[in-house]
Every structure is written in C-alpha cells, then in structure tokens.
Motif scaffolding. Structure first.
Motif, PDB file in Angstrom:
ATOM      1  N   UNK A 170       0.847  -1.202   0.000  1.00  0.00           N
ATOM      2  CA  UNK A 170       0.000   0.000   0.000  1.00  0.00           C
ATOM      3  C   UNK A 170       0.877   1.245   0.000  1.00  0.00           C
ATOM      4  N   UNK A 171       0.604   2.166  -0.898  1.00  0.00           N
ATOM      5  CA  UNK A 171       1.425   3.380  -1.019  1.00  0.00           C
ATOM      6  C   UNK A 171       0.545   4.617  -1.006  1.00  0.00           C
ATOM      7  N   UNK A 172       1.191   5.751  -0.733  1.00  0.00           N
ATOM      8  CA  UNK A 172       0.462   7.007  -0.924  1.00  0.00           C
ATOM      9  C   UNK A 172       0.293   7.207  -2.419  1.00  0.00           C
ATOM     10  N   UNK A 173      -0.791   7.883  -2.781  1.00  0.00           N
ATOM     11  CA  UNK A 173      -1.120   8.023  -4.202  1.00  0.00           C
ATOM     12  C   UNK A 173       0.046   8.607  -5.011  1.00  0.00           C
ATOM     13  N   UNK A 174       0.681   9.644  -4.462  1.00  0.00           N
ATOM     14  CA  UNK A 174       1.778  10.271  -5.200  1.00  0.00           C
ATOM     15  C   UNK A 174       2.914   9.280  -5.432  1.00  0.00           C
ATOM     16  N   UNK A 175       3.216   8.471  -4.420  1.00  0.00           N
ATOM     17  CA  UNK A 175       4.293   7.492  -4.556  1.00  0.00           C
ATOM     18  C   UNK A 175       3.889   6.402  -5.556  1.00  0.00           C
ATOM     19  N   UNK A 176       2.604   6.017  -5.493  1.00  0.00           N
ATOM     20  CA  UNK A 176       2.125   5.003  -6.438  1.00  0.00           C
ATOM     21  C   UNK A 176       2.310   5.500  -7.883  1.00  0.00           C
ATOM     22  N   UNK A 177       1.944   6.765  -8.115  1.00  0.00           N
ATOM     23  CA  UNK A 177       2.074   7.316  -9.471  1.00  0.00           C
ATOM     24  C   UNK A 177       3.549   7.411  -9.873  1.00  0.00           C
ATOM     25  N   UNK A 178       4.377   7.841  -8.914  1.00  0.00           N
ATOM     26  CA  UNK A 178       5.814   7.949  -9.206  1.00  0.00           C
ATOM     27  C   UNK A 178       6.391   6.596  -9.602  1.00  0.00           C
ATOM     28  N   UNK A 179       6.029   5.560  -8.823  1.00  0.00           N
ATOM     29  CA  UNK A 179       6.567   4.225  -9.119  1.00  0.00           C
ATOM     30  C   UNK A 179       6.025   3.700 -10.441  1.00  0.00           C
ATOM     31  N   UNK A 180       4.764   4.035 -10.721  1.00  0.00           N
ATOM     32  CA  UNK A 180       4.176   3.590 -11.995  1.00  0.00           C
ATOM     33  C   UNK A 180       4.942   4.208 -13.158  1.00  0.00           C
TER      34      UNK A 180
END
Lengths: 546, 314
Positions: A420-430
């Motif tokens: 589970x990630x924060x949305x910003x981190x999820x987008x960055x990793x994507x």
C-alpha cells in the motif's frame, strides 16, 4: 452564600467579557442556505423549486482555465463548450452551431451561435472565443495532457461569429477534446484579469451556462440560480444549493434527515451506505453506465511478466465476478474488455478470458514455472514466482482487491506481495516502471478512447512504460499515431479494432470492473439523468414534484 | 513579572526553530517530491519540464541550508507560500479558518468546565453516592468512546431521529451544539476525575480540619478554600487542552463539516500540501507554548505560593 471580594467579581466579569467577545467575534451569524433551515419566508420562496445536494470539496475559484481547486461539475454549470459530448460519443453543437474541417484535417472553422449572452448580458462572439484560447495557450505547458492544445498552431476570429482553429498536424479527436470541461470553455470579458492571463485568477465567474453562482461561502456552501440570459432551454428548477460535506457518513445522515435532496458522484458515499439506502425503499437510487474501467497494469518489462502465458495465467487465475460482487457489492460490473462498449470505436468482438484455475496452472506449467513437491510457490531456474502489486493505501477497494488476488493467486502457486502506497508514490513508481502489478483506470468520456490509446503509445504516464515489453509495441505505437491523425472514419474504426484486440489478447492491461457513478435522491426529485460527459453536471432537465 | 514573560517569550524562538527544522527534515526525507505533489494536487500532468520549473520556483534546487534559512525567514514574516490545493496564501487561509476553530474550542472548553467543575466537586463531597457513580460512569464513557463515533451517535439521535438539531454546517448557534457536546465529553471525563481526586486530597489537608474546628461553615470551606486550590490541576489541563483543541479538532470538524482549521489540515495531509503542513506545525508549536505560558501566569495569580522560579516552601 459565598462572600466574594470586589477583586474576584472584577476578574469574573473580565473573564465573561473576554469569552463573550471571542464568541461574538467568531460567530458571524449567517443564514444557512439549507432547505431545512430556510423556513419559508414568504409564499414566493415556498413556491421556489430548489434542491440541495452535497459535495465533498469546496467548489473552488470557478476559473474555467485552471484545475484544482475548481470542481468540474460546478465549472460545467457556469461555462459551456463549443461542442457537447452526448451519449454514445455523439458530438452535438453547443456554442458552435456548426463546424467544418478541412480535407487535410488541420483547419477547423466554427460558426458560432448568434443569440448567446454571458450571464452579465454581454455578447458571446468570436473575439471572446479567441481571447479565451489566447489565455489558455499562454500557459500551454499546463495543459499538455490535452491533445488539441499540443497540436494547436493558431486561432483566428474570422468575423463576429466565425472562429477558426489551425492545427500543426491532423488530429481527429480535436473536436472531442473541445467538449471537455477545462480548460477550453469560455469566460466573459468581465471575468478576465487586467493582464488577460487567467492562470493566476479571474475577477468573477461569468459564463454562458444555464446557471450562475448567486451566493458562495468558501468551504460551506454555494448557491446556483438560473442564468436569466441563458440562450437555451432554461432549467426547470430555480435554485441548486451545494453544501460542502467532506465526510461520507455525515452526507448519508444529512440525506436521511432530509437536509439533502440528492447525493451524486463517484465514491461519494460508501457502497454499504448506498446499499442500505437502496434497500430501505424510501429513496430512489440509480447507477450510471460505466464511466471507466478499473484495471490491472502488468509490467511487461519484468522478466516474469514479459511471458504472455504468465499474464494469461494471472488473468484466468482469479474469480473476477465473485471479487467484484463481494467487494463492490455489485455496484461495479465485471469487466471483460479494457474499455466498455459505450465509447466510440470500442464496440468490438473480443473473447473474454474466463476464470479457470486449471487453465491458469497449465499456462504456468507451459511457461516453465513448475510447482516443486512440498512447496507452495512455483519456481523456474531456481527463481520463485513472486510478484509485487502496488496499490493506493487510502482506497479501500484497491486494498480489498489486492488481498483477494493475493489469496486467489497463491492457489495457483504465485506469491503476490501487496504494498500500500500514498497516491503520489504510487504514481511515481508507476511512471518509473518500478513495480510488477499496479491498479489503473482509464479517463472516461469525453477523453476516451483517444486518450487511452495515447497513453499506451506516449511515455510519461506509466502505461506505455508498462507495455514496453510487448513484442508488437512498435507496430502498436505506429497504429496509434496513425489513428490519431487519420481523417478517414472507416480506417479509424479498423485501426481502433486492431489496437484494442491486440491489447486485449496481450493481457498486459487486465480489465477488472466497470466503475459507475451512483445517485440517491428523495422521491420528489424527478427526471434525473446521468450526464454522458463524466465531468459534467446532472442538472439538465432535473425537476422536483411539489 | 514583565521580565519573566519576556524570558518565556524569548524561549519560544529556539523551540520554533527546532519545530521548523523537524518539519523541514521530514519533508526532505519523505519519498514524495514537493514539486510533484504540487502538480498532482493541482491536477496538472507532471512533465519533466514542469517539474524542473516548479522545483526552481520552490527553491528546491538550492542547497539544503539555504532552503532551511529561506523557510525560517519566510515563516518569521508569516509567509508560508501558496497552498498547493487552493492556490491561495496559506496564512490567509489559516486566518480565515481559525475563528471557526476558536469558536468550537472555546465553546467546548466552557461547556466542559460548566459540567465538570460542579460534577467533580459534588462527586468528591458525596463520595460513593449516586452522583459519584454517575460521574464515574460519564467519565468512563467520555474517555473511552472515539470522538468521531460519538459525533455520529449524537447526529443520529438528536438530528436524524429527534429532529432537534441540524446534522452539519455552521449556519447558526444550533449547529454549534453537537460538535461542542462531542468535543467536551472527553474534557468532562478528564476534568471531573481530576477535580474529584484533587478535592478529596484537599479534604485531608490540615487547613480544612482547622477551619472546621474554627466553626467555619462547610459550604464556605468548600467553595472558598478547597475549590480554589483543587482547581489548580484542572487549569493546567485546560491550558494543554486548549492548545490541543485549537490544533486537534480535526476529526470533529470533518464529521460535522465545520469549516475550521482542522478540516483544512486533513485535506493538506491527504494532498501532501506541504506549505500548509509546515504552517500547521509552526502554529501548533506556537499555540502550545503560548497556552502553557498563559496557564503558568494564571497559576501564579491564583496561587501566590508559586514563585516565578518555582514552588517555594512559604
């Protein structure tokens, strides 16, 4: 009785005075705009047709050319586009009565509607259209996500009611892009700042739409009334009050008490609450057509996921139907195709991947991932079949789905680690391609299908990066560039069919469910219809029975 | 006295600098790039060009020490920059939202005091009586129930079922009732128990026995002497709670759609609105220090045995 000294009395008096002053200063008494609080002042008010609804966030500055904090539904109440997006992707005239496209697909000439006035009574004409476009293009880098902005070369006001747009290259979705809510809708002259640059703010929200902002208290409420100068058919209701209620449970309680007439949107109340209101039988509830597809992105640049058989095994290895029913209580619909069929060019025949764990196991065996005796996780060349799925930790649906897939795939010998990630981190990793699997969803109307295929081809959004390992990626990109610049309708359909079929067969984007909007309203509300444009408001035609 | 206050005010400076440093370090060790957070919050696609432009605008391309110094200088001028979410100056946003929070905090404290002082006092005097059991039950309930849940319960009964009060918003005095009740119950729970224990302790003191032997009426002893001393720990708690209420009515504001500072801060956390988070930490530090100072001064006024340097054996 207590014998109080003068000093004590003075202290108490001072304290009371201080507290009262603070309270009086803080409590600026304002009449609440709520229907329930507004006890009918007079007969005229009583006869007024008004509805109250809630929204999670303040409506914002109502600047038509900028994004947050302005809320799309409210912007669409005040500002109108040249072209309107209707059901099934049909584009209809709005502020433009008609338009012609040059043969090379680069010149768009719009004949503007002549009897249109802004809410302040000033005329809508080609000059103000150009002024709006100029202001948007001054900050074109902020709007690079919108295809038409990237290809726009120049704009001209040919005569009072003729506006021309010239593109650098042919781009067929240009007209569809003009139907979006921002940044290509029109602000009246009186709203422009002195330097004409709306990116820093506007003087006041002046639009041509059916509503005008009559009263507004930041973070508390906004009241919209009919625009007396509206060129089209006037709304049936007189007043719409939008109360800002950030908490979903509070929204439900306010609705049950009758303080709200309508709760509308995506994820604005929990699925449990929606079910409970639906089952109570006291209110009317509706679900929209699919507005987007909840999907899984499989990172094909990862060695394990570069094998089509592994991707197919994962897709057939979980019970989509049961998962969607269990987690979304049936409020989302199982998705077999990456894009639902209510978008243009998407009604094509595809073979859905059925839930079949034996088939999934067979795919994995065939791909060389064998289950060693006594072990629970498959292995190949000494490496375990272990994958990581990232998700937005604040999204309860993603979390529940991730956990379900973890359990389902462990049954076919795949170890899924969920993060589970924060949305910003999820987008960055994507965007960095730093993951194995991730949740993703397309944009909806009027952006799709062209925005969807665009991100499959163009890097910077994470989807092209995830698909980079597909063997036919170059060919796919070529087809996408071709379709976006094609002026031939038949050819476009052929290309779209081919692109979508390839993506479907490759299983790199796995459709899970179709996301829908929900609405629940008091029975007095009638003629409610979901807007075809995902971002627009649903107040066209809405009425109430007195 | 003035030099004491001056010294205490001066002591704020290093504490605030430390608080700014902590926030600064936390933001810089966080995996989220503030420029990216800004663009995401503004719903703008973060291209590399835009990211570079924003990093430059926020001064993120400068050495850390320079960045820290700039942050301190700006904060000293109450310049917290623009909110990523509202695009408005953070300080202006805060100033416009603070009155609603202060109103809620003051009304909760007042109501809390109004209930807990008599209740705590009576439950000590009538130890093990019905009123004592009631106050214990209320304290237990108030201390254990989560505030958001209590908020929903009150809303459900008083607004939805009994239709006596509005569910949410800040339109009239009626709107203040339920959030005040929600916030003050936890205060009542603490203060009632604190006051009860304190009064019971005082009742054992020799000055009470001596006063009784002098024939002073029980009521006078209680109200004029015991209460004045016993209330001291409550005032200390009050100071701490006022700071906490000003910075921490977050959940209650969210539940009751109360347009205060707490709700603004919740949004800031979810959206990584860094200027707002920095402002919050700064304000929280200032508020707690000031509340502590005020409490100390009140204590000093109420109990002359406390000297400016500490308690003496007068």
């Amino acid at each position: 009785m207590i014998r109080t000294t003068k000093k004590t009395l003075l202290s108490i008096a001072a304290m009371i005075f201080l507290v009262s002053t603070v309270l009086m200063a803080c409590a600026k008494q304002e009449a609440s705009p709520s229907a329930s609080n507004g006890t009918a002042d007079n007969a005229a008010v009583a006869a007024e047709k008004a509805i109250t609804l809630s929204w999670p966030r303040d409506i914002g500055t109502m600047n038509p050319h900028t994004y947050n904090p302005s809320q799309l539904f409210a912007q669409s109440m005040i500002y109108e586009p040249l072209v309107s997006y209707k059901a099934g992707g049909k584009l209809e005239p709005m502020l433009a009565e008609s338009w012609t496209i040059s043969e090379d697909g680069k010149e768009y000439t719009f004949k503007l509607r002549q009897n249109v006035k802004f809410s302040d009574g000033t005329s809508f004409n080609a000059a103000i259209v150009k002024k709006n476009f100029d202001s948007v293009m001054k900050n074109s880098n902020l709007h690079s996500w919108l295809g038409v902005i990237n290809v726009l070369d120049k704009t001209e006001a040919i005569d009072e009611y003729t506006f021309k747009m010239t593109l650098k290259q042919a781009y067929y979705p240009a007209i569809q892009d003009l139907a979006v809510v921002r940044p290509v809708r029109f602000l009246g002259e009186a709203g422009f700042p002195d330097d004409g640059d709306t990116s820093k703010g506007i003087k006041k929200p002046v639009g041509t739409g059916p509503w005008l902002l009559a009263e507004y208290k930041k973070d508390e409420y906004a009241v919209f009334t009919r625009n007396p100068n509206y060129w089209g058919e006037s709304p049936k209701i007189d007043k719409i009050t939008v109360k800002i209620i950030p908490d979903p449970e509070t929204r439900v309680l306010a609705f049950e008490k009758g303080e709200l007439d309508l709760i509308y949107g995506e994820g604005v109340i929990s699925m449990d609450a929606f079910q409970q209101l639906r089952e109570s039988g006291k209110y009317t509830t509706q679900l929209s057509e699919p507005v987007a597809t909840r999907s899984l992105l499989l990172n094909t640049t990862n060695d394990k996921l570069s094998d089509l058989r592994v991707r197919l095994a994962l897709q057939s290895g979980f019970n989509k139907q049961a998962m969607v029913e269990g987690i979304t209580l049936g409020l989302e619909e199982k998705a077999d195709t990456i894009l639902s069929k209510n978008f243009p060019y998407t009604d094509i025949d595809v073979q859905p991947v059925a839930y079949n764990t034996d088939q999934a196991a067979a795919y994995l065996d065939e791909a060389g991932w064998k289950l060693p005796a006594g072990k629970a996780v498959r292995e190949k060349d000494g490496q375990a079949l272990e994958l990581e799925l990232i998700f937005d930790k604040t999204d309860p649906i993603q979390k529940a789905m991730a956990e379900t897939m973890q359990a389902e795939w462990s049954a076919i010998g795949v170890k899924l680690n969920i993060t589970g990630l924060e949305l910003t981190t999820q987008i960055e990793r994507r965007k960095a391609g730093n993951y194995d699997l991730d949740f993703w969803s397309n944009y909806g109307a009027p952006y799709d299908p062209h925005s969807f295929i665009n991100v499959v081809a163009e890097k910077g959004w994470g989807v092209a990066e995830a698909n980079a390992g597909l063997p036919m990626k170059q060919e796919l990109d070529q087809q996408i560039h071709e379709v976006l610049s094609s002026t031939d309708e038949t050819k476009r359909q052929q290309l779209y069919s081919s692109i979508l079929l390839t993506l479907q067969e490759q299983s790199a984007i796995v459709p899970i469910s179709y996301i829908k909007k929900t609405v629940v309203f008091q029975n007095k509300v009638t003629d409610f219809a979901f807007p075809a444009n995902r971002d627009e408001n649903p107040f066209e035609g809405i009425n109430i029975s007195q | 006295m003035i030099s004491y206050i001056g010294k205490r005010l001066l002591a704020i400076v290093p504490i605030i600098l430390f608080a700014i440093l902590i926030t600064f370090v936390l933001i810089h060790v966080s995996p989220v790039d503030p420029a990216e957070a800004y663009l995401t919050a503004a719903h703008i696609h973060p291209t590399e060009e835009l990211l570079a432009e924003k990093r430059h605008e926020f001064g993120l391309d400068q050495p850390l020490l320079v960045q820290y110094w700039h942050t301190v200088v700006k904060m000293a001028q109450l310049d917290f920059g623009l909110s990523f979410m509202t695009n408005e100056p953070v300080w202006e946003d805060v100033v416009s939202k603070m009155p609603a929070t202060v109103q809620l905090a003051v009304s909760s404290i007042l109501f809390g005091m109004l209930v807990s002082i008599p209740l705590g006092f009576l439950s000590a005097i009538y130890k093990n009586s019905v009123i004592d059991y009631f106050s214990r039950g209320l304290s237990y309930f108030g201390a254990s129930i989560p505030q958001f849940w209590l908020g929903y319960l009150l809303m459900f009964f008083f607004a939805v079922k009994l239709d006596l009060l509005p569910v949410e918003g800040k339109g009239s005095w009626d709107n203040l009732v339920l959030p005040t009740l929600t916030l003050s119950l936890a205060l009542i729970a603490i203060y009632t128990r604190l006051l009860r224990a304190s009064v019971l302790e005082q009742l054992q003191e020799s000055y009470v026995i001596y006063a009784k032997t002098r024939g002073i009426k029980q009521r006078i002893i209680m109200l004029k002497h015991v209460l004045k001393i016993a209330i001291s720990p409550v005032i200390t708690g009050l100071g701490m709670n006022f700071g906490k209420l000003l910075t921490g009515t977050i959940i209650v504001e969210q539940v009751f759609s109360w347009p205060g500072f707490g709700r603004y801060f919740v949004d800031a956390i979810f959206n990584r609105d860094i200027p707002v988070i920095q402002c919050y930490v700064f304000l929280a530090a200032c508020l707690f220090i000031i509340c502590n100072l005020i409490v100390d001064l009140i204590q000093l006024y109420m109990d002359p045995r406390i000297s400016l340097k500490g308690r003496t054996d007068q």
